[in-house]
Design a protein around this motif. Structure first.
Motif, PDB file in Angstrom:
ATOM      1  N   UNK A 280       0.837  -1.196   0.000  1.00 36.56           N
ATOM      2  CA  UNK A 280       0.000   0.000   0.000  1.00 36.56           C
ATOM      3  C   UNK A 280       0.878   1.255   0.000  1.00 36.56           C
ATOM      4  N   UNK A 281       0.229   2.396   0.046  1.00 35.71           N
ATOM      5  CA  UNK A 281       0.956   3.666   0.051  1.00 35.71           C
ATOM      6  C   UNK A 281       1.852   3.727   1.296  1.00 35.71           C
ATOM      7  N   UNK A 282       3.056   4.261   1.169  1.00 33.91           N
ATOM      8  CA  UNK A 282       3.986   4.267   2.304  1.00 33.91           C
ATOM      9  C   UNK A 282       3.656   5.354   3.324  1.00 33.91           C
ATOM     10  N   UNK A 315      -5.130  -0.801 -13.487  1.00 38.73           N
ATOM     11  CA  UNK A 315      -4.827  -0.611 -12.072  1.00 38.73           C
ATOM     12  C   UNK A 315      -4.820   0.849 -11.662  1.00 38.73           C
ATOM     13  N   UNK A 316      -4.957   1.761 -12.606  1.00 40.62           N
ATOM     14  CA  UNK A 316      -4.887   3.188 -12.276  1.00 40.62           C
ATOM     15  C   UNK A 316      -6.062   3.616 -11.403  1.00 40.62           C
ATOM     16  N   UNK A 317      -7.235   3.123 -11.715  1.00 39.51           N
ATOM     17  CA  UNK A 317      -8.433   3.550 -10.995  1.00 39.51           C
ATOM     18  C   UNK A 317      -8.691   2.640  -9.798  1.00 39.51           C
ATOM     19  N   UNK A 318      -9.735   2.969  -9.058  1.00 39.03           N
ATOM     20  CA  UNK A 318     -10.107   2.200  -7.868  1.00 39.03           C
ATOM     21  C   UNK A 318     -10.630   3.124  -6.792  1.00 39.03           C
ATOM     22  N   UNK A 319     -11.740   3.812  -7.101  1.00 35.03           N
ATOM     23  CA  UNK A 319     -12.210   4.864  -6.202  1.00 35.03           C
ATOM     24  C   UNK A 319     -12.764   4.340  -4.879  1.00 35.03           C
ATOM     25  N   UNK A 323      -6.707   3.861  -1.026  1.00 33.09           N
ATOM     26  CA  UNK A 323      -5.913   5.007  -1.480  1.00 33.09           C
ATOM     27  C   UNK A 323      -6.304   5.468  -2.880  1.00 33.09           C
ATOM     28  N   UNK A 324      -7.484   5.051  -3.337  1.00 31.87           N
ATOM     29  CA  UNK A 324      -8.019   5.578  -4.592  1.00 31.87           C
ATOM     30  C   UNK A 324      -7.443   4.984  -5.858  1.00 31.87           C
ATOM     31  N   UNK A 342     -14.149  -2.253  -6.414  1.00 25.01           N
ATOM     32  CA  UNK A 342     -13.550  -1.537  -7.546  1.00 25.01           C
ATOM     33  C   UNK A 342     -13.318  -2.464  -8.729  1.00 25.01           C
ATOM     34  N   UNK A 343     -12.882  -3.692  -8.451  1.00 28.70           N
ATOM     35  CA  UNK A 343     -12.677  -4.648  -9.540  1.00 28.70           C
ATOM     36  C   UNK A 343     -13.992  -4.959 -10.245  1.00 28.70           C
TER      37      UNK A 343
END
Length: 384
Positions: A280-282, A315-319, A323-324, A342-343
Motif C-alpha cells: 500500500x501507500x507508504x 490498475x490506475x483507478x479504484x475509487x 488510497x483511490x 472496484x474490480x
C-alpha cells in the motif's frame, strides 16, 4: 485448454517454456534420451554434466575409477551435437551443463553448437578431481574466472545459465550480483539445506531467471519456492514420470486458478522484492519502509514510480479502495471488500487482476535493477 504462454508468461532463449518444471543435470545419467522419456511434463532440461576439455575429461576418468557415473566420449563437440539434435522437436527448451577449465573451452563448444542451446556453466560439482581441474565449485571461490567465462560466452550472443551450490561462496548475495553483472541470464541454484530464505536473498540481489533445485518433489514445496523468487523448479534424482506429472498438473491448476503461478508472498508476510506490487501507500510503519531504504528508494520515489507505472492501465483507478487506486491493493488471496468492489465496477476478475499485478511487478523490478542502479551495490543487499 490454456496456452502455455498465457498461463505462465515464461520465455527462455526466445522460446516459450510450457511448464516451469526443469530437469537438472546428473553426470552419466541425464542425456537426451532421459529427457525425451519425460518430455510430457518438462519445460526445460539441462543434459550433462559434460566435461569439455582435457583437464575436466581427465577428472571424469578419475571419477569413473572411483565408481561414479560419467559420460564418456572422444569428441565433446560431436557428442553434444548428437545429443542436442535429439532434443529438436521434443517441446523441451534445451540446455547443456558444461564442466570446463577455461573460458576458451566453453567458447569452443558454443561456437560449434550455436544459439539454440542454453549454456550452463557447472559451478556446482563438488568432487575433488573436478575442483582440482579448476571447474565445478572451484569457480564459486574463483569468481574472476567464472565471470570471464560468462563474458566469453555472452560475446557469442548465447543464453547463459550458471549452476551454483548455495553456501560455498561466503556471500551468495554478492555472488549473484557478480553473475548478473557479468551478463548471465539464469542462476540455477542448488539450495542445499538453506531453503527459501537463501532463495529470497538471491531473488533480491539480481533480476535474473531463477531456477530452484533440491528436494522439490511435490506441489507444496514448489509453491514455497515460487512464492520466494523462483521462476522454475528443477528435479534430479526424484525426476520420475509420476512426480513430474503431479507437479506439472498441480502448478497448471494453481496458475489457472490464480493468474500468477509464482506470485510472491506479500512483503509483510516475508515476500521478496516482487511483492512491492502488492504494497500500500507508504504512510505507516511497516516492512515497506525499511525495504525501500535497503534498495535506495525514498517513499516519495516509490509513490511516484508506482503511480507512473499504472497510468493508463486497469490498475490506475479504484475509487472505492483505501488510497483511490488499485496500484496500492493487496494480493487476491487476501480478502478485501473495497478492492473487490472496484474490480467489479471495472469488470476485472481476480485472475486478470493478478495478471496486471504481475506485469506491474516486472516493471518495478526492472526499475530497481536498472542499468542506472546496477553499479550501485547499495541499491539492493539481498537481505530483505
Amino acid at each position: 485448454m490454456m496456452d502455455p504462454y498465457d498461463r505462465y508468461e515464461l520465455m527462455v532463449n526466445e522460446r516459450v517454456v510450457k511448464t516451469p518444471v526443469a530437469l537438472s543435470s546428473m553426470a552419466g545419467i541425464v542425456d537426451a534420451d532421459y529427457c525425451i522419456e519425460r518430455k510430457e511434463h518438462v519445460g526445460m532440461a539441462f543434459i550433462g554434466g559434460y566435461s569439455i576439455d582435457e583437464p575436466t575429461i581427465n577428472a571424469s576418468a578419475v571419477l569413473l575409477e572411483e565408481g561414479r557415473k560419467e559420460f564418456v566420449y572422444d569428441d565433446p563437440v560431436a557428442e553434444l551435437k548428437a545429443q542436442t539434435d535429439k532434443l529438436n522437436g521434443s517441446g523441451i527448451v534445451p540446455g547443456v551443463n558444461l564442466r570446463g577449465s577455461s573460458p576458451e573451452s566453453f567458447v569452443h563448444i558454443a561456437s560449434a553448437l550455436g544459439k539454440d542451446v542454453i549454456y550452463e556453466i557447472d559451478a556446482h560439482c563438488r568432487q575433488e578431481a573436478m575442483i582440482s581441474a579448476c571447474s565445478g565449485e572451484y569457480l564459486l571461490n574463483n569468481t574472476d574466472q567464472l565471470c570471464d567465462t560468462i563474458r566469453a560466452l555472452k560475446s557469442l550472443g548465447v543464453t547463459v545459465s550458471v549452476k551454483i551450490r548455495a553456501g560455498v561462496n561466503p556471500d551468495d548475495s554478492e555472488l549473484s550480483k557478480l553473475i548478473w553483472k557479468a551478463g548471465a541470464d539464469i542462476i540455477h541454484v542448488d539450495l542445499m539445506d538453506f531453503g527459501v530464505g537463501k532463495l529470497k536473498q538471491i531473488r533480491n540481489s539480481c533480476p535474473l531467471i531463477l531456477i530452484a533445485n533440491n528436494s522439490i518433489n511435490d506441489f507444496p514445496a514448489a509453491k514455497d519456492m515460487f512464492q520466494h523468487g523462483a521462476d522454475l523448479i528443477s528435479l534430479a534424482r526424484r525426476a520420475d514420470s509420476e512426480t513430474l506429472k503431479n507437479l506439472d498438473n498441480a502448478i497448471a491448476k494453481y496458475a489457472d486458478e490464480t493468474g500468477w503461478y509464482n506470485a510472491p508472498k506479500q512483503l509483510c508476510r516475508g515476500g521478496d522484492l516482487r511483492s512491492l506490487t502488492f504494497c500500500c501507500m507508504p504512510v505507516k510503519q511497516c516492512p515497506l519502509l525499511p525495504a525501500l531504504k535497503r534498495i535506495g528508494m525514498t517513499a516519495r520515489e516509490y509513490h511516484d514510480l508506482k503511480l507512473s507505472l499504472v497510468k493508463n492501465t486497469p490498475l490506475e483507478d479504484g475509487d472505492t479502495t483505501c488510497f483511490g487506486s488499485l496500484a496500492w491493493c493487496c494480493k487476491s488471496s487476501t480478502p478485501c471488500m473495497f478492492r473487490d468492489i472496484s474490480l467489479k465496477k471495472a469488470g476485472i476478475n481476480l485472475f486478470d487482476y493478478m495478471g496486471y499485478k504481475h506485469r506491474l511487478s516486472e516493471k518495478i523490478m526492472k526499475e530497481i535493477f536498472s542499468e542506472r542502479g546496477s553499479d550501485d551495490d547499495s541499491k539492493t543487499d539481498g537481505k530483505l
